[in-house]
Design a protein around this motif. Structure first.
Motif, PDB file in Angstrom:
ATOM      1  N   GLY A 103      -5.550  14.309  -8.858  1.00  0.00           N
ATOM      2  CA  GLY A 103      -4.328  15.031  -9.225  1.00  0.00           C
ATOM      3  C   GLY A 103      -3.261  14.955  -8.153  1.00  0.00           C
ATOM      4  N   HIS A 104      -3.548  14.283  -7.033  1.00  0.00           N
ATOM      5  CA  HIS A 104      -2.545  14.117  -5.975  1.00  0.00           C
ATOM      6  C   HIS A 104      -1.479  13.157  -6.483  1.00  0.00           C
ATOM      7  N   GLY A 105      -0.240  13.608  -6.570  1.00  0.00           N
ATOM      8  CA  GLY A 105       0.773  12.794  -7.222  1.00  0.00           C
ATOM      9  C   GLY A 105       1.858  12.228  -6.340  1.00  0.00           C
ATOM     10  N   ILE A 106       2.113  12.815  -5.180  1.00  0.00           N
ATOM     11  CA  ILE A 106       3.235  12.401  -4.339  1.00  0.00           C
ATOM     12  C   ILE A 106       2.734  11.402  -3.304  1.00  0.00           C
ATOM     13  N   CYS A 107       3.408  10.248  -3.232  1.00  0.00           N
ATOM     14  CA  CYS A 107       2.982   9.232  -2.270  1.00  0.00           C
ATOM     15  C   CYS A 107       4.184   8.466  -1.722  1.00  0.00           C
ATOM     16  N   LEU A 108       3.943   7.771  -0.629  1.00  0.00           N
ATOM     17  CA  LEU A 108       4.959   7.004   0.084  1.00  0.00           C
ATOM     18  C   LEU A 108       4.549   5.535   0.106  1.00  0.00           C
ATOM     19  N   ASN A 166       0.817  -1.210   0.000  1.00  0.00           N
ATOM     20  CA  ASN A 166       0.000   0.000   0.000  1.00  0.00           C
ATOM     21  C   ASN A 166       0.846   1.252   0.000  1.00  0.00           C
ATOM     22  N   TRP A 167       0.230   2.317  -0.443  1.00  0.00           N
ATOM     23  CA  TRP A 167       0.845   3.639  -0.516  1.00  0.00           C
ATOM     24  C   TRP A 167      -0.037   4.616   0.232  1.00  0.00           C
ATOM     25  N   VAL A 168       0.578   5.682   0.773  1.00  0.00           N
ATOM     26  CA  VAL A 168      -0.191   6.749   1.405  1.00  0.00           C
ATOM     27  C   VAL A 168       0.043   8.027   0.607  1.00  0.00           C
ATOM     28  N   CYS A 169      -1.033   8.745   0.363  1.00  0.00           N
ATOM     29  CA  CYS A 169      -0.962  10.019  -0.347  1.00  0.00           C
ATOM     30  C   CYS A 169      -0.343  11.055   0.590  1.00  0.00           C
ATOM     31  N   LEU A 170       0.567  11.869   0.060  1.00  0.00           N
ATOM     32  CA  LEU A 170       1.239  12.877   0.877  1.00  0.00           C
ATOM     33  C   LEU A 170       0.725  14.291   0.616  1.00  0.00           C
ATOM     34  N   GLU A 171      -0.379  14.396  -0.111  1.00  0.00           N
ATOM     35  CA  GLU A 171      -1.007  15.705  -0.304  1.00  0.00           C
ATOM     36  C   GLU A 171      -1.461  16.198   1.071  1.00  0.00           C
ATOM     37  N   GLU A 172      -1.250  17.474   1.323  1.00  0.00           N
ATOM     38  CA  GLU A 172      -1.620  18.034   2.623  1.00  0.00           C
ATOM     39  C   GLU A 172      -3.104  17.800   2.903  1.00  0.00           C
TER      40      GLU A 172
END
Length: 130
Positions: free
Chosen positions: A93-98, A64-70
């Motif tokens: 459009g949220h693009g940055i994830c962990l 799994n990934w978590v979205c890093l959008e504020e």
């Protein structure tokens, strides 16, 4: 009788010297999609009983990934599962994830793994959780 010697070149003979091995990934360090802020680990990314939190859409608990959008707490499964984090990116459009599997960062807009000093606080939080 003479023997003929030939030289064979393999794909590993010409790999980039910055790589650790032939299958290593070098993250992009100039992703312009990162916001002008230090990123922190969302509360939704915390492990429960040593397990990754489930995908918000299907309940998957691996890769799994978590979205890093504020202010976004979305957990999505990987493109090797049911692709819910990719769907989240496409719809928001949220693009940055962990990655909650290997702690790598990815930018869907760049289609690349990324690294940046802006992500250092998350790296420290992940170390502190161990």
């Amino acid at each position: 009788m003479s023997t003929k010697h030939t030289t064979t070149t393999t794909s590993t003979d010409n790999f980039d010297e910055q790589l650790i091995g032939p299958f290593a990934i070098v993250p992009k360090t100039d992703c312009h999609h990162l916001a002008d802020r230090m990123y922190t680990l969302p509360q939704s990314a915390r492990r429960v009983n040593g397990r990754q939190p489930p995908c918000t859409d299907c309940g998957e608990t691996k890769e799994n990934w978590v979205c890093l959008e504020e202010n976004c707490q979305q957990i999505g499964c990987s493109r090797y599962q049911q692709k819910h984090m990719l769907a989240h990116h496409e719809s928001t459009g949220h693009g940055i994830c962990l990655s909650l599997s290997d702690n790598s960062f990815y930018c869907y807009a760049c289609e690349s793994y990324i690294d940046s000093p802006k992500l250092a606080q998350i790296n420290q939080q992940l170390i502190d959780m161990q």
